[in-house]
Design an enzyme around this catalytic site. Structure first.
Site, PDB file in Angstrom:
ATOM      1  N   ASP A 275      11.667  78.117  44.460  1.00 18.08           N
ATOM      2  CA  ASP A 275      13.092  78.363  44.188  1.00 18.08           C
ATOM      3  C   ASP A 275      13.433  79.825  44.445  1.00 18.08           C
ATOM      4  OD1 ASP A 275      13.045  75.777  43.337  1.00 18.08           O
ATOM      5  OD2 ASP A 275      13.523  76.179  41.246  1.00 18.08           O
TER       6      ASP A 275
ATOM      7  N   GLU B 290      15.002  66.892  54.023  1.00 19.50           N
ATOM      8  CA  GLU B 290      14.685  65.664  53.282  1.00 19.50           C
ATOM      9  C   GLU B 290      15.797  64.632  53.412  1.00 19.50           C
ATOM     10  OE1 GLU B 290      13.653  66.080  49.108  1.00 19.50           O
ATOM     11  OE2 GLU B 290      13.589  63.896  48.866  1.00 19.50           O
TER      12      GLU B 290
ATOM     13  N   GLU C 102      14.652  74.619  52.914  1.00 13.45           N
ATOM     14  CA  GLU C 102      14.661  73.176  52.639  1.00 13.45           C
ATOM     15  C   GLU C 102      16.084  72.679  52.432  1.00 13.45           C
ATOM     16  OE1 GLU C 102      13.409  69.515  49.855  1.00 13.45           O
ATOM     17  OE2 GLU C 102      14.238  71.355  49.039  1.00 13.45           O
TER      18      GLU C 102
ATOM     19  N   HIS D 129      13.100  76.193  48.456  1.00 14.64           N
ATOM     20  CA  HIS D 129      13.510  74.912  47.870  1.00 14.64           C
ATOM     21  C   HIS D 129      15.021  74.898  47.594  1.00 14.64           C
ATOM     22  CE1 HIS D 129      13.386  72.126  44.177  1.00 14.64           C
ATOM     23  NE2 HIS D 129      13.124  71.367  45.218  1.00 14.64           N
TER      24      HIS D 129
ATOM     25  N   ASP E 198      18.214  69.146  51.475  1.00 15.38           N
ATOM     26  CA  ASP E 198      18.307  67.728  51.114  1.00 15.38           C
ATOM     27  C   ASP E 198      19.569  67.158  51.738  1.00 15.38           C
ATOM     28  OD1 ASP E 198      16.031  67.697  49.413  1.00 15.38           O
ATOM     29  OD2 ASP E 198      17.217  68.548  47.786  1.00 15.38           O
TER      30      ASP E 198
ATOM     31  N   HIS F 180      21.628  67.571  47.037  1.00 15.93           N
ATOM     32  CA  HIS F 180      20.471  66.920  46.427  1.00 15.93           C
ATOM     33  C   HIS F 180      20.811  65.560  45.839  1.00 15.93           C
ATOM     34  CE1 HIS F 180      17.599  65.975  43.193  1.00 15.93           C
ATOM     35  NE2 HIS F 180      16.710  66.568  43.968  1.00 15.93           N
TER      36      HIS F 180
ATOM     37  N   LYS G  26      17.395  62.030  51.712  1.00 17.62           N
ATOM     38  CA  LYS G  26      17.333  61.877  50.264  1.00 17.62           C
ATOM     39  C   LYS G  26      17.496  60.427  49.820  1.00 17.62           C
ATOM     40  CE  LYS G  26      16.510  64.379  46.744  1.00 17.62           C
ATOM     41  NZ  LYS G  26      15.085  64.655  46.576  1.00 17.62           N
TER      42      LYS G  26
HETATM   43  O1  G3P Z   1      11.410  68.020  48.757  1.00 20.11           O
HETATM   44  C1  G3P Z   1      10.373  68.253  47.880  1.00 20.11           C
HETATM   45  C2  G3P Z   1      10.993  68.374  46.626  1.00 20.11           C
HETATM   46  O2  G3P Z   1      12.144  69.098  46.879  1.00 20.11           O
HETATM   47  C3  G3P Z   1      11.360  67.059  46.015  1.00 20.11           C
HETATM   48  O3  G3P Z   1      12.079  67.358  44.934  1.00 20.11           O
HETATM   49  O4  G3P Z   1      14.063  66.640  43.791  1.00 20.11           O
HETATM   50  O5  G3P Z   1      13.931  68.949  44.648  1.00 20.11           O
HETATM   51  O6  G3P Z   1      14.223  67.097  46.229  1.00 20.11           O
HETATM   52  P1  G3P Z   1      13.646  67.520  44.924  1.00 20.11           P
HETATM   53 CA    CA Z   2      14.010  68.088  48.341  1.00 19.96          CA
END
Ligand code: G3P
Ligand code: CA
Length: 287
Positions: A274, A145, A63, A36, A65, A78, A147
């Site tokens: 994490d 993602e 992951e 993450h 963003d 993010h 965002k």
């Molecule tokens: O992408 C899944 C999760 O990461 C969504 O939460 O706020 O960390 O992007 P966030």
């Molecule tokens: Ca995310």
């Protein structure tokens, strides 16, 4: 338990979900570990170092963003604003890439986490998606993602073009090299139309325990391979219902071993972690 349930899912897909023909399946018996924001427990999130630490650990995906600069470059971040994770202020969309590259993306982590501080983090810059693809190539799998697609015109086209430029629409050990995710349904349906072979995860937020109607499931399986949601909204009945409807369930954000074991008990298909070394605990336990 997982084996019996997997059999029921396959049976259900054969008998009832013909509309999924055009959806890219994510076929895995094992739970997926998704780092993450990189190894965000150990290094400043969304930096090359955070991704490199995650890559060295035993994870299935890193992951990333995405936000977009004023001059249309996709960058790993993010928040829509720079304030939390850089020494800049204001919106990413108001900065050119050149201006963004003048900012420091690691000092904040040292200040917020004195016990984990590392002077090398102070060299970190905001990476572009292209720099990440150039650095890792096909050595890692990417879970990306979109965002804030509502504020970035053309974001979907740019993401797909970059994935194609680096030849990342492929599988590695039966896993898709790239999975795309968003809370924005319009953005995901646009991505599905642009490139149907990319697997998509619809992120959902629920005020309390998760529920979806049959119509919701039908709509989702028209474009998505799965859903992503917070672990606190998940229970096993809902996860099984989603899986019987042909949708994987990926849970965020897993901070510790207790949450991870809980997610595994719930039969989740994937977890956002994490701390990427959590995955090694499970491998040592033999699952
Ligand atoms: O992408 C899944 C999760 O990461 C969504 O939460 O706020 O960390 O992007 P966030
Ligand atoms: Ca995310």
């Amino acid at each position: 338990m997982r084996l019996i349930f997997s059999f029921l899912v396959v049976l259900s897909l054969i008998s009832g979900c013909a509309s999924q023909d055009s959806i890219q399946p994510i076929e895995t018996q094992e739970i997926l570990f998704i780092a993450h924001r990189g190894a965000s427990a150990f290094a400043p999130e969304h930096t090359m170092t955070a991704y490199e630490i995650a890559h060295q650990a035993n994870v299935d995906y890193i992951e990333i963003d995405l936000q977009m600069t004023k001059d249309g470059v996709l960058v790993a971040m993010h928040d829509e604003k720079l304030d939390r994770t850089t020494d800049g202020t204001g919106f990413v969309k108001e900065y050119t890439l050149k201006e963004l590259k003048n900012l420091n993306a690691g000092k904040w982590f040292n200040e917020a986490n004195p016990g984990l501080a590392n002077r090398e983090f102070e060299q970190e810059k905001v990476p572009t998606l292209e720099e990440i693809f150039l650095h890792f190539g096909d050595d890692v799998n990417y879970y990306i993602e979109l965002k804030s697609p509502r504020i970035y015109e053309g974001m979907e086209e740019k993401v797909v073009a970059l994935i194609k430029k680096y030849d990342l629409i492929q599988e590695d050990n039966n896993l898709p090299k790239v999975i795309l995710e968003s809370f924005n349904e319009d953005s995901l349906t646009k991505l599905h139309a642009l490139e149907p072979s990319l697997p998509l995860i619809q992120l959902l937020s629920f005020k309390e325990k998760a529920t979806l109607s049959n119509l919701d499931f039908e709509r989702l399986r028209g474009y998505a391979s799965g859903i992503g949601m917070h672990i606190k909204s998940a229970d096993q009945d809902f996860i099984h219902e989603a899986q019987l409807n042909g949708l994987q369930v990926h849970l965020f954000s897993i901070k510790n071993e207790i949450d991870m074991k809980n997610a595994i008990q719930l039969d989740a298909n994937g977890i956002f972690i994490d701390n990427p070394t959590l995955s090694e605990l499970i491998l040592k336990d033999g699952g």
